[in-house]
Design an enzyme around this catalytic site. Structure first.
Site: not given
Length: 269
Positions: A52, A120, A161, A2-3, A257
């Site tokens: 995410k 991070r 993506n 999932p984005e 990807r």
């Protein structure tokens, strides 16, 4: 995977379903048994997302979930059924229950550990007051292709993506352009576009990136049928004509990807 807009929607739903009311927490699978004991009987105080990563605040700490490739959340209303399948975490109250299956990460963090995780991660276009200059500085130092950098969660959080392919198309950028060759003007346009596109994704629950003049009703073409999103320019359209110039959309693997782009609209300058 999932984005970011999906995880922000999930945070809103967790906050609405469980915020301010005690929950029953259990791990039918057993892999989160210790964490469930910490959360059981506590009252969530809110939920948020960074890219995410999902965070739900409890007095005992922050529930941190990263769905990864296979994680899913199934929702329902009581009566809560007997567990079926590998449920890592079930949260339930008098009005709702949520079953989490297959996440890459499910853990309880201290506030200090949560702060370290945020540090991070790159700035998230969906979080208010994020420092886009932090991402810009990393991109400006890199010789990696901009298509690779946009997917690096240490650079920008939440872009996957689909958003990667679509924002590069919308700004006529060659996906192989080295980050250090991206101009300040180009970066500003990318960031501002992601802020709008991803907010639309949160609101609508799907990714739509096509401008009004290229929508099906404007062009007299059939609407797109794809479970991965709404109307898009290049994502998963390999071999089909570009909606703008008619050139065949191409694809190639970049770090495992599939990247999609139009060789004419996104030609190297």
């Amino acid at each position: 995977m999932p984005e970011g807009h999906v995880i922000h929607r999930l945070a809103r739903r967790y906050g609405a379903a469980f915020g301010g009311r005690p929950v029953v927490a259990e791990s039918p699978q057993g892999r989160f048994a210790d964490g469930a004991v910490l959360l059981d009987g506590q009252t969530p105080e809110g939920a948020e997302a960074h890219g995410k990563h999902l965070f739900v605040e409890f007095p005992a700490g922050w529930l941190h979930v990263h769905l990864g490739l296979y994680g899913k959340v199934a929702w329902g209303v009581p009566p809560v059924p007997a567990p079926v399948g590998q449920i890592r975490l079930r949260l339930a109250n008098a009005a709702n229950y949520a079953d989490l299956r297959g996440p890459t990460v499910c853990e309880v963090l201290t506030p200090a550990d949560k702060d370290l995780l945020h540090a991070r991660l790159g700035p998230d276009p969906l979080r208010p007051d994020e420092d886009a200059d932090k991402a810009r500085a990393m991109i400006a130092r890199s010789g990696q292709p901009i298509a690779t950098l946009l997917m690096d969660q240490k650079v920008i959080s939440g872009v996957g993506n689909i958003y990667r392919a679509e924002v590069l198309f919308r700004h006529n950028l060659d996906p192989r352009l080295p980050g250090r060759d991206l101009t300040d003007v180009q970066w500003k346009a990318i960031w501002e576009d992601l802020v709008v596109l991803m907010a639309d994704g949160v609101a609508g629950g799907r990714i739509d990136t096509v401008r009004p003049e290229h929508m099906p009703e404007a062009m007299g073409r059939p609407p797109r049928e794809d479970a991965h999103g709404g109307e898009v320019y290049v994502y998963r359209r390999a071999g089909l004509p570009c909606l703008v110039c008619g050139t065949e959309v191409r694809t190639e693997a970049v770090q495992s990807r599939n990247l999609f782009w139009c060789p004419r609209c996104q030609a190297a300058v």
